[in-house]
Scaffold this motif. Structure first.
Motif, PDB file in Angstrom:
ATOM      1  N   LEU A 149      34.839 141.258  69.551  1.00  0.00           N
ATOM      2  CA  LEU A 149      34.218 141.835  68.356  1.00  0.00           C
ATOM      3  C   LEU A 149      32.719 142.038  68.560  1.00  0.00           C
ATOM      4  O   LEU A 149      32.176 143.095  68.253  1.00  0.00           O
ATOM      5  N   ASP A 187      25.819 133.491  73.352  1.00  0.00           N
ATOM      6  CA  ASP A 187      27.164 133.014  73.665  1.00  0.00           C
ATOM      7  C   ASP A 187      27.050 131.639  74.330  1.00  0.00           C
ATOM      8  O   ASP A 187      25.971 131.264  74.797  1.00  0.00           O
ATOM      9  N   LYS A 190      28.821 134.600  80.766  1.00  0.00           N
ATOM     10  CA  LYS A 190      28.356 135.801  80.063  1.00  0.00           C
ATOM     11  C   LYS A 190      26.830 135.816  79.933  1.00  0.00           C
ATOM     12  O   LYS A 190      26.216 136.857  79.766  1.00  0.00           O
ATOM     13  N   VAL A 235      31.798 134.521  66.340  1.00  0.00           N
ATOM     14  CA  VAL A 235      32.331 133.466  67.204  1.00  0.00           C
ATOM     15  C   VAL A 235      33.652 133.002  66.610  1.00  0.00           C
ATOM     16  O   VAL A 235      33.994 133.400  65.501  1.00  0.00           O
ATOM     17  N   ALA A 250      32.367 140.086  56.208  1.00  0.00           N
ATOM     18  CA  ALA A 250      32.892 141.387  56.614  1.00  0.00           C
ATOM     19  C   ALA A 250      34.393 141.228  56.718  1.00  0.00           C
ATOM     20  O   ALA A 250      34.874 140.440  57.516  1.00  0.00           O
TER      21      ALA A 250
HETATM   22  N1  LIG Z   1      36.247 140.352  59.782  1.00  0.00           N
HETATM   23  C1  LIG Z   1      37.168 140.936  60.496  1.00  0.00           C
HETATM   24  O1  LIG Z   1      37.803 141.845  60.016  1.00  0.00           O
HETATM   25  C2  LIG Z   1      37.469 140.455  61.921  1.00  0.00           C
HETATM   26  C3  LIG Z   1      38.180 141.262  62.817  1.00  0.00           C
HETATM   27  C4  LIG Z   1      38.409 140.751  64.088  1.00  0.00           C
HETATM   28  C5  LIG Z   1      37.960 139.456  64.464  1.00  0.00           C
HETATM   29  N2  LIG Z   1      37.306 138.672  63.547  1.00  0.00           N
HETATM   30  C6  LIG Z   1      36.770 137.340  63.834  1.00  0.00           C
HETATM   31  O2  LIG Z   1      35.624 137.485  64.683  1.00  0.00           O
HETATM   32  C7  LIG Z   1      35.504 136.347  65.538  1.00  0.00           C
HETATM   33  C8  LIG Z   1      35.408 136.791  66.989  1.00  0.00           C
HETATM   34  O3  LIG Z   1      36.598 137.416  67.378  1.00  0.00           O
HETATM   35  P1  LIG Z   1      36.819 137.937  68.887  1.00  0.00           P
HETATM   36  O4  LIG Z   1      38.105 138.654  68.918  1.00  0.00           O
HETATM   37  O5  LIG Z   1      35.579 138.636  69.337  1.00  0.00           O
HETATM   38  O6  LIG Z   1      36.934 136.567  69.681  1.00  0.00           O
HETATM   39  P2  LIG Z   1      36.595 136.302  71.240  1.00  0.00           P
HETATM   40  O7  LIG Z   1      37.254 135.032  71.596  1.00  0.00           O
HETATM   41  O8  LIG Z   1      36.866 137.523  72.037  1.00  0.00           O
HETATM   42  O9  LIG Z   1      34.993 136.096  71.201  1.00  0.00           O
HETATM   43  C9  LIG Z   1      34.361 134.937  70.775  1.00  0.00           C
HETATM   44  C10 LIG Z   1      33.095 134.724  71.619  1.00  0.00           C
HETATM   45  O10 LIG Z   1      32.360 133.649  71.039  1.00  0.00           O
HETATM   46  C11 LIG Z   1      31.930 132.790  72.089  1.00  0.00           C
HETATM   47  N3  LIG Z   1      31.762 131.454  71.547  1.00  0.00           N
HETATM   48  C12 LIG Z   1      32.693 130.505  71.295  1.00  0.00           C
HETATM   49  N4  LIG Z   1      32.101 129.418  70.730  1.00  0.00           N
HETATM   50  C13 LIG Z   1      30.777 129.708  70.614  1.00  0.00           C
HETATM   51  C14 LIG Z   1      29.641 128.980  70.118  1.00  0.00           C
HETATM   52  N5  LIG Z   1      29.757 127.751  69.614  1.00  0.00           N
HETATM   53  N6  LIG Z   1      28.431 129.566  70.170  1.00  0.00           N
HETATM   54  C15 LIG Z   1      28.292 130.827  70.687  1.00  0.00           C
HETATM   55  N7  LIG Z   1      29.325 131.548  71.187  1.00  0.00           N
HETATM   56  C16 LIG Z   1      30.548 131.004  71.134  1.00  0.00           C
HETATM   57  C17 LIG Z   1      33.001 132.881  73.185  1.00  0.00           C
HETATM   58  O11 LIG Z   1      32.484 132.525  74.442  1.00  0.00           O
HETATM   59  C18 LIG Z   1      33.397 134.366  73.080  1.00  0.00           C
HETATM   60  O12 LIG Z   1      32.598 135.162  73.939  1.00  0.00           O
HETATM   61  C19 LIG Z   1      36.691 135.444  65.226  1.00  0.00           C
HETATM   62  O13 LIG Z   1      36.295 134.445  64.341  1.00  0.00           O
HETATM   63  C20 LIG Z   1      37.691 136.395  64.562  1.00  0.00           C
HETATM   64  O14 LIG Z   1      38.540 135.740  63.658  1.00  0.00           O
HETATM   65  C21 LIG Z   1      37.037 139.182  62.319  1.00  0.00           C
END
Ligand SMILES: NC(=O)c1ccc[n+]([C@@H]2O[C@H](COP(=O)([O-])OP(=O)(O)OC[C@H]3O[C@@H](n4cnc5c(N)ncnc54)[C@H](O)[C@@H]3O)[C@@H](O)[C@H]2O)c1
Ligand SMILES: NC(=O)c1ccc[n+]([C@@H]2O[C@H](COP(=O)([O-])OP(=O)(O)OC[C@H]3O[C@@H](n4cnc5c(N)ncnc54)[C@H](O)[C@@H]3O)[C@@H](O)[C@H]2O)c1
Lengths: 209, 209
Positions: free
Chosen positions: A90, A112, A117, A151, A190
């Motif tokens: 995302l 991150d 990364k 995250v 969002a």
């Molecule tokens: N609002 C929406 O409609 C919507 C849509 C899709 C995803 N999401 C949410 O967005 C978030 C991210 O989704 P994604 O698919 O990108 O996940 P992802 O696993 O691809 O990405 C998460 C990233 O966060 C990093 N991370 C993990 N813990 C961390 C921390 N403590 N500090 C900093 N970085 C950290 C990871 O290394 C990874 O790069 C999730 O919570 C998901 O539920 C929301």
């Protein structure tokens, strides 16, 4: 200062005017605006006259002028520095999204906790990825106004606390987790679900008719 | 059939009731609901009495009952099959998003034109990625109701045409491109800009006060 309810309406009107401009219109009346976007034309006239903006009789509002006026009222004339926590699927999609990097918003950093990364630059706008430990220092250095939380849900509150401590006053939370912030910080969630639910309602009703 | 304006309000009420339920409330009055979420309490009572739902004097609406009622009115009681075109950053983030895969919506397929991505299964829900050439056939076979467009802007119209030809009646467009569809198909644009603009308004006003 404009009340929250009026600000929400102005944000909505702004999207409508921008869409009309993209379609090539120069003027529009409150009545045409109301019919096209399902709004209330009395309320439109009331809102704009409150700010001293009136449509010309028989012609309506000048779309370029009113877009500028709304942007000034809402404080959108300056550029806001935005940082994204979470350089995952995302976060990367948001960093490359053209509408985020034009005019009002500029993405200046990503954070991150994955060492593989960190230290790289991402996407078409070459956005630097810092370690989340550096968030407090980088947010101050880059004068970040708005933090985006992308995250996993379990890390959302911790990341929000870090943004708030560093002085950010606006947070956009994409995770399903609810986050707690002090009263002087504003968060918006969002969430596509509401739009998806509207679609579901259409799909089920289209089938019926 | 419920009008579009009322359906939008019902979708909004639904989010409010679900949030109250998550916070542990069982009942709420139209007045409390209006104050908490900046709504109009007269309109709330009018909307619900239209559907034959009344709050108990002094107690208010039963939150579990009213959530079920709104879901029935909006046609959210069935499960909608959703397909995502574009297995890139955004498509993958959506496929893994827990709120998309509970109850009302189920993601059943992804489509892409990159041969290296096709033939795999993605994410925690093991969603199959098909070639976009197979979209017409797979959409029919998997009885897809709603298509999500998460491809680059230049491919948006082509993908929309393919979904429409295959019989999908609802499309959610994440790209900045405007898509044209026949009148019996409904599209919504998923756009965070309006929420980001609301944040910018807060940030600029917080600084002033
Ligand atoms: N609002 C929406 O409609 C919507 C849509 C899709 C995803 N999401 C949410 O967005 C978030 C991210 O989704 P994604 O698919 O990108 O996940 P992802 O696993 O691809 O990405 C998460 C990233 O966060 C990093 N991370 C993990 N813990 C961390 C921390 N403590 N500090 C900093 N970085 C950290 C990871 O290394 C990874 O790069 C999730 O919570 C998901 O539920 C929301
Ligand atoms: N609405 C929003 O707020 C928002 C936020 C972020 C991104 N976006 C938009 O979402 C879209 C996807 O963004 P992204 O970051 O995931 O891009 P991406 O490049 O990571 O992913 C695009 C995917 O689409 C595939 N693809 C390209 N052409 C295709 C075609 N003709 N048919 C099928 N698949 C095709 C690619 O192979 C790739 O896997 C873009 O249009 C972007 O502007 C919108």
């Amino acid at each position: 200062c404009v009340s929250e309810v009026v600000a929400k309406r102005l944000t909505l009107y702004l999207r409508c005017f921008i869409q009309l401009k993209e379609e090539g219109y120069d003027f529009v009346s409150s009545k045409e605006l109301a019919e096209r976007f399902n709004l209330n034309s009395d309320l439109i006239r009331k809102d704009f006259s409150y700010f001293g903006t009136f449509g010309k009789r028989g012609v309506g509002y000048n779309i370029d002028e009113i877009i500028e006026k709304i942007k000034t009222i809402l404080g959108l004339k300056k550029v806001y520095n935005v940082a994204i926590a979470g350089a995952g699927n995302l976060g990367k999609a948001l960093a490359d999204y053209p509408k985020f990097n034009e005019g009002t918003f500029r993405i200046v950093a990503m954070f991150d906790n994955n060492a593989r990364k960190v230290g790289r630059k991402y996407g078409v706008n070459n956005i630097p990825i810092f370690h989340v430990k550096e968030l407090p220092e980088k947010v101050k250095e880059l004068e970040v106004d708005i933090g985006i939380i992308a995250v996993p849900a379990r890390a959302a509150q911790q990341v929000a606390d870090s943004f708030v401590k560093a002085g950010v006053s606006g947070l956009m939370n994409f995770t399903p987790a609810r986050i707690a912030v002090p009263s002087n910080v504003k968060t918006v969630c969002a969430d596509f679900r509401a739009q998806l639910e509207m679609l579901a309602y259409y799909v089920s009703n289209l089938k019926k008719s």
